[in-house]
Design a protein around this motif. Sequence first.
Motif, PDB file in Angstrom:
ATOM      1  N   VAL A 190       1.569   7.099  -6.619  1.00  0.00           N
ATOM      2  CA  VAL A 190       0.508   8.090  -6.821  1.00  0.00           C
ATOM      3  C   VAL A 190       1.028   9.481  -6.490  1.00  0.00           C
ATOM      4  O   VAL A 190       0.799  10.442  -7.241  1.00  0.00           O
ATOM      5  N   VAL A 191       1.744   9.625  -5.379  1.00  0.00           N
ATOM      6  CA  VAL A 191       2.289  10.933  -4.992  1.00  0.00           C
ATOM      7  C   VAL A 191       3.253  11.436  -6.062  1.00  0.00           C
ATOM      8  O   VAL A 191       3.198  12.612  -6.458  1.00  0.00           O
ATOM      9  N   GLY A 204       0.817  -1.209   0.000  1.00  0.00           N
ATOM     10  CA  GLY A 204       0.000   0.000   0.000  1.00  0.00           C
ATOM     11  C   GLY A 204       0.855   1.265   0.000  1.00  0.00           C
ATOM     12  O   GLY A 204       0.534   2.239  -0.688  1.00  0.00           O
ATOM     13  N   LEU A 205       1.952   1.250   0.735  1.00  0.00           N
ATOM     14  CA  LEU A 205       2.857   2.402   0.752  1.00  0.00           C
ATOM     15  C   LEU A 205       3.530   2.603  -0.613  1.00  0.00           C
ATOM     16  O   LEU A 205       3.745   3.735  -1.047  1.00  0.00           O
ATOM     17  N   THR A 241       0.986   4.216  -2.791  1.00  0.00           N
ATOM     18  CA  THR A 241       0.865   5.610  -2.371  1.00  0.00           C
ATOM     19  C   THR A 241       2.024   6.433  -2.909  1.00  0.00           C
ATOM     20  O   THR A 241       1.828   7.540  -3.418  1.00  0.00           O
ATOM     21  N   GLY A 242       3.226   5.900  -2.838  1.00  0.00           N
ATOM     22  CA  GLY A 242       4.398   6.605  -3.346  1.00  0.00           C
ATOM     23  C   GLY A 242       4.314   6.873  -4.837  1.00  0.00           C
ATOM     24  O   GLY A 242       4.643   7.972  -5.310  1.00  0.00           O
TER      25      GLY A 242
END
Length: 114
Positions: free
Chosen positions: A103-104, A96-97, A100-101
């Motif tokens: 996407v960021v 998940g991280l 997220t990375g």
Amino acid sequence: MHFLVHPYIALTLAILFEVTGTAFLQRSEQFTEVLPTGLMVVFYGASFYFLTLALKAIPLGIAYAMWAGLGIVLVALLGFVVFGQKLDLAGVAGVGLIVTGVVVLNTLSDTAAH
């Protein structure tokens, strides 16, 4: 850039070919199975070819982060669906991280070339 390949399509193909190559790596049985080993080499070669096309327009740091990060996520999913491998809660959180990375990087960073 090859006139038929958009950089993000090239990167998507590079990721998919890398994941497919990794699946054949699993099937190669430490390079003792000839067909899966040969297919692994072909798919990894195709992955690097399309990654080089993507790098003509996408910065290295962004392209590699997406290639590696999304590859990890898809290989984890492939491991679960095809090979019956499971992730514990920490593994799921880590994946998940990674998502997220990525996407960021692509939505908030000024580094990404769009």
